[in-house]
Design a protein around this motif. Structure first.
Motif, PDB file in Angstrom:
ATOM      1  N   TRP A   1     108.328  60.138  25.337  1.00  0.00           N
ATOM      2  CA  TRP A   1     109.579  60.189  24.577  1.00  0.00           C
ATOM      3  C   TRP A   1     110.594  61.155  25.185  1.00  0.00           C
ATOM      4  O   TRP A   1     111.619  61.439  24.576  1.00  0.00           O
TER       5      TRP A   1
ATOM      6  N   ASN B   1     106.763  51.597  27.204  1.00  0.00           N
ATOM      7  CA  ASN B   1     108.036  52.263  27.472  1.00  0.00           C
ATOM      8  C   ASN B   1     108.379  52.085  28.945  1.00  0.00           C
ATOM      9  O   ASN B   1     107.518  51.718  29.756  1.00  0.00           O
TER      10      ASN B   1
ATOM     11  N   TRP C   1     112.371  52.890  24.904  1.00  0.00           N
ATOM     12  CA  TRP C   1     111.363  52.369  23.986  1.00  0.00           C
ATOM     13  C   TRP C   1     111.945  51.211  23.171  1.00  0.00           C
ATOM     14  O   TRP C   1     113.049  51.318  22.626  1.00  0.00           O
TER      15      TRP C   1
ATOM     16  N   SER D   1     115.448  57.823  25.398  1.00  0.00           N
ATOM     17  CA  SER D   1     114.939  58.443  24.174  1.00  0.00           C
ATOM     18  C   SER D   1     115.430  59.869  23.977  1.00  0.00           C
ATOM     19  O   SER D   1     115.107  60.492  22.954  1.00  0.00           O
TER      20      SER D   1
ATOM     21  N   ARG E   1     112.412  58.262  28.400  1.00  0.00           N
ATOM     22  CA  ARG E   1     112.116  56.868  28.706  1.00  0.00           C
ATOM     23  C   ARG E   1     112.696  55.946  27.629  1.00  0.00           C
ATOM     24  O   ARG E   1     113.136  56.395  26.556  1.00  0.00           O
TER      25      ARG E   1
END
Length: 719
Positions: free
Chosen positions: A514, A567, A519, A500, A517
Motif C-alpha cells: 500500500w 496490486n 489497487w 495508493s 502501488r
C-alpha cells in the motif's frame, strides 16, 4: 457434480457431496520428485511464484467444462474436461515431449468422508458411501517405475494425447465430441465483450471461476481472495479464507455473468459475522480477526446488486445484519467521542480464537482494519490502547460509514421501514455536516484526516476522495478535489492510476504493497465517487479516462500472462515485480470491471445506464439485469437487445439512463449528443414504454405493438 473445488490444486476435480477427488500429477523420474498439487503459486519461495500455470482457459460455473494449460519446469500440458452428473472425461495433451516425465493419476476420498480407493489393472476404483466411480485411461501404463508416495495411483506415459474417464465410454472419438459440444455450450452461455472491452468479460469470469472452491469446514461454495492463500505449503489460512471487502467486491464482479455467484459470496461473508455484530477483517479455517473489521462497503454493494437484479429478498435477508454492523462502528470506534470514527482493534475477547496475525489492540491490527496494511498515512499515528483506536479520525472510514447510512436509509424505505429510513438519513446528514465542518480544508481543496489534537494531516491517498462516493462534497468542493488533486500529475494522475499514496509523499517510491502501488479496490471506490457526480459532464469524461487507464494497466499482463494481480507498480505498470502482489487475486479484476461500468452502469439508487459518449465502439453480451440478459453494441450507433431480441436502436450514440423494467413497463431517460433516429422494437413481455429526453420532454409514453422510429431526435425535439 465434479468441479475444480479443491483449494490447493488446479489439476484435480472434486465430486460433491461424496468428496471423491481425482488428481493428475507429474512425476519427474530423474529428480524422483512427485508434483501432485499445482497452483500458480505452488511453493512459498519467490523462485516458484508463477511456474505452474501457463494459461487459464474457460471455466463453466457448474464444472461442465473447463480447460487449462499447466507447467512443470519446461514441460507444459493441456487439460480439457467435460462432466455430466457423476461422469467425466479429461483430454490430456502434452505440449512438449520430455524424457522421464510421467503423469501420475491418483484418487482419494477427502476430509474423513467414508469411502475407499483401489488400484486396478486398468485404472482406479473409488467407492464412496453412496456411489462407485470407475476411473479409466487409454494411456500407456508405466509399471517399472516406483513412486515414493502414499497416494493410491497409477503412472502413465506423457508423450502423446490420452484420455481419462469416470463412468463413461472410453472411445476417444466419442469423448472428443462431448468435449467439443461442452466447449460450445460453455462459450454460448458465458458473457462476452468486444471492441474496447475485448477480453474484459473473459477475465472477470476466469478470475472468479478459477478461484471458486468448496469449503469443507462450513460446507459451502465460495471464492477466497486467492485460492493460493489457503495453502502456501501449509503456511496459509487453511481450507478457506474470506476477507470482508474483497468478498463484497467479488460479488459485484460475479454479478456481470452469474446470479448464483453473488449470493454464494455474500452468504459466505455474513457467516463470518461475530456475535457482537461485526463482519471481521477476515475469517478462515485457522482462525479469524474478532478484534477488528474492515471498510464497511457491504450495504453499498448489496444495494447495487438489488438494483441490478431487483430482488427485494436480497435486502430483506441482510437488513438486520447490516444494521448490527452499522451500529458496531460507533460502539467501538469513536475513541475520543467527537462524533468521528477511527480505525482500531479491540482486545481479543477471552475464550475466542486468537487473531491470525496478532492478539489484537495493536497499531498493526488497526492498520489491518483499514485494509491498507502498511499505508504511510499511518506511519506517525499514535495508537491508544485504552480506546482501542488510532488517535486519528480517518476520511476514508467516515466517508464509508456515511455511505453506509445513506444506503441503509434507501434499503429501509424499500423494505417499508420508514422510521428507520428517517434515522439513517438524519445520521448521514450529521456525518456530512461534521465532515465538512472538521475535515474539509478549503485551502487544500481536500478532506483531511484529523489528529486528535485538531491538526489536519496532509498525507493524501485515494481514501481522501471517498467523500465523493457518499455525495458529501458540494459540486464546487468536488471540482476542487478532482481538478486540484486527482488530475494533478504530481499527486495522482499519470499513465497509471491511482497510486495508493500521493506521488508527493516520500513513501511513494517504495512501491511496496500500500506504499504507492495501484489497487483495484481503490480504483473502484474513487471511480464510483466520480459516477455519483454524473450531473457534472466533465466528471463523466474523467470517469471514462480513469476507467480507460485502469483497463490498459490490467490488460497488459492479462493478455501476456493471464495474471490478475493483487496490486501493480504505479511507475512501471508491472505486477510481477513484487512477491507480495499475488498473480491471480480476485479483486485485481476490478480494474477491468470499471470499463464495463462505462457501458453498463448500475446506479446504486435506481436504474441502469446503458451507453457512453466517450468510449470507443464496444460490445457486451449476456449482462444480467433483473431476470433478463442484455446485449449492448455501440458500433455504428447504439443497439440494445434483451434476451437475444432487439429492444432499442439508434443510428447515433445515445445513453439510456435510469433504465428500469418493472411488471412489463420500461422507463428510461434518453440522452443524445447528436441528431439521431431511435427505433423501438416490440417484445411480448413489454406492455408500456415511458421514455423522456434529458430535458424532461416526453418521447413516447404508451403501449408498443409494432416497430416505431423517432426521426430527427435530439435534445431539442420530441415526437
Amino acid at each position: 457434480m465434479w468441479n475444480t473445488y479443491c483449494a490447493g490444486e488446479l489439476n484435480s476435480v472434486l465430486h460433491l457431496p461424496d468428496m471423491a477427488s481425482v488428481r493428475i500429477g507429474i512425476y519427474d523420474c530423474t529428480q524422483k520428485f512427485l508434483l501432485d498439487r499445482m497452483l500458480w503459486r505452488n511453493q512459498a519461495d519467490e523462485g516458484n511464484m508463477y511456474k505452474n500455470v501457463k494459461r487459464f482457459g474457460l471455466h463453466a460455473e457448474d464444472g461442465s467444462y473447463f480447460d487449462i494449460d499447466l507447467n512443470y519446469q519446461d514441460f507444459s500440458f493441456r487439460l480439457e474436461f467435460v462432466s455430466t452428473g457423476d461422469c467425466f472425461a479429461y483430454r490430456v495433451t502434452p505440449l512438449q515431449k520430455k524424457e522421464k516425465i510421467y503423469f501420475f493419476l491418483c484418487a482419494s476420498i477427502l476430509w474423513m468422508h467414508k469411502g475407499s480407493v483401489e488400484v486396478l489393472q486398468d485404472g482406479l476404483s473409488i467407492r464412496s458411501e453412496n456411489k462407485d466411480y470407475m476411473i479409466k485411461t487409454n494411456a500407456a501404463f508405466i509399471s517399472h517405475v516406483k513412486v515414493n508416495t502414499s497416494l493410491p495411483g497409477i503412472l502413465v506415459e506423457s508423450n502423446q494425447v490420452f484420455y481419462i474417464t469416470c463412468n463413461m465410454n472410453t472411445d476417444p472419438d466419442l469423448i472428443a465430441l462431448h468435449l467439443d459440444a461442452a466447449r460450445r455450450q460453455c462459450i454460448s452461455s458465458s458473457a462476452h465483450s468486444g471492441g474496447w472491452l475485448d477480453g474484459v468479460s473473459d477475465a472477470l469470469q476466469k478470475g472468479m471461476g478459477w478461484n471458486t472452491i468448496y469449503d469443507h469446514v462450513k460446507e459451502r461454495i465460495c471464492s477466497p481472495v486467492s485460492r493460493a492463500w489457503c495453502v502456501q505449503n501449509g503456511k496459509g489460512f487453511g481450507s478457506y479464507v474470506l476477507f470482508e471487502w474483497d468478498t463484497f467486491f467479488s460479488a459485484l464482479m460475479g454479478a456481470t455473468y452469474s446470479r448464483k455467484f453473488p449470493r454464494w459470496q455474500i452468504d459466505a461473508i455474513f457467516q463470518e459475522m461475530t456475535s457482537d455484530g461485526m463482519i471481521p477483517n477476515f475469517g478462515s479455517e485457522r482462525g479469524g480477526s474478532p478484534d477488528r473489521s474492515q471498510p464497511p462497503v457491504g450495504s453499498y454493494c448489496i444495494l447495487k446488486l438489488y438494483q441490478q437484479f431487483q430482488d427485494k429478498n436480497l435486502l430483506e435477508r441482510y437488513y438486520e445484519p447490516l444494521v448490527r454492523w452499522n451500529k458496531w462502528w460507533f460502539e467501538n470506534r469513536d475513541g475520543n467521542h467527537d462524533g468521528l470514527l477511527e480505525w482500531g482493534s479491540n482486545p481479543n475477547p477471552s475464550g475466542t480464537e486468537q487473531g491470525y496475525f496478532d492478539n489484537g489492540n495493536t497499531m498493526a491490527c488497526a492498520m489491518f482494519e483499514s485494509g491498507l496494511d502498511n499505508s504511510p498515512m499511518y506511519d506517525q499515528v499514535v495508537f491508544n490502547e485504552k480506546t482501542n483506536t488510532m488517535e486519528l479520525a480517518d476520511v476514508g472510514l467516515n466517508s464509508l460509514y456515511a455511505l453506509d447510512c445513506k444506503c441503509l436509509a434507501f434499503i429501509s424505505r424499500v423494505c417499508g421501514r420508514l422510521t428507520e429510513e428517517k434515522l439513517y438519513h438524519a445520521e448521514f446528514e450529521r456525518m456530512k455536516e461534521l465532515m465538512n465542518q472538521k475535515m474539509y480544508d478549503p485551502n487544500a481543496g481536500m478532506y483531511c484526516n484529523l489528529h486528535w489534537n485538531g491538526e489536519k494531516d496532509y498525507r493524501f491517498s485515494p481514501t481522501n476522495f471517498y467523500p465523493l462516493l457518499a455525495g458529501i462534497p458540494s459540486a464546487g468542493q468536488a471540482k476542487a478535489m478532482v481538478n486540484g488533486h486527482l488530475l494533478n500529475e504530481n499527486e495522482f494522475w499519470g499513465t497509471y492510476v491511482i497510486p495508493s499514496i500521493s506521488k508527493s509523499c516520500s513513501a511513494f517510491s517504495d512501491q511496496d504493497y500500500w506504499r504507492g502501488r495501484i489497487w483495484g479496490p481503490m480504483n473502484f471506490l474513487v471511480y464510483e465517487g466520480l459516477k455519483q457526480y454524473s450531473c457534472l459532464e466533465e466528471f463523466n469524461r474523467i470517469a471514462y479516462l480513469f476507467a480507460d487507464k485502469s483497463l490498459k494497466l490490467f490488460m497488459n499482463e492479462w493478455n501476456e500472462e493471464s495474471h490478475i494481480h493483487e496490486n501493480y507498480n504505479c511507475i512501471t505498470g508491472d505486477g510481477d515485480d513484487k512477491f507480495n502482489a499475488d498473480p491471480f487475486y480476485t479483486w485485481g479484476a476490478l480494474l477491468a470491471y470499471l470499463p464495463m461500468c462505462e457501458l453498463i452502469y448500475v446506479h446504486p439508487y435506481g436504474g441502469i445506464r446503458f451507453g457512453n459518449f466517450y468510449a470507443p465502439a464496444s460490445t457486451i453480451e449476456g449482462f444480467l439485469v433483473g431476470s433478463s440478459s442484455y446485449d449492448l453494441c455501440t458500433k455504428n450507433g447504439f443497439m440494445l437487445n434483451r434476451n437475444n431480441k432487439q429492444l432499442i436502436a439508434s443510428d447515433e450514440m445515445i445513453i439510456m439512463d435510469h433504465f428500469t423494467l418493472t411488471e412489463g413497463i420500461i422507463s428510461a431517460v434518453v440522452i443524445t449528443s447528436k441528431t439521431c433516429c431511435i427505433t423501438l422494437y416490440p417484445q411480448p413481455e413489454i406492455i408500456h414504454y415511458t421514455l423522456r429526453l434529458s430535458n424532461g420532454m416526453i418521447i413516447f409514453d404508451g403501449a408498443l405493438d409494432k416497430q416505431i422510429t423517432f426521426s430527427q431526435l435530439n435534445s431539442e425535439n420530441s415526437f
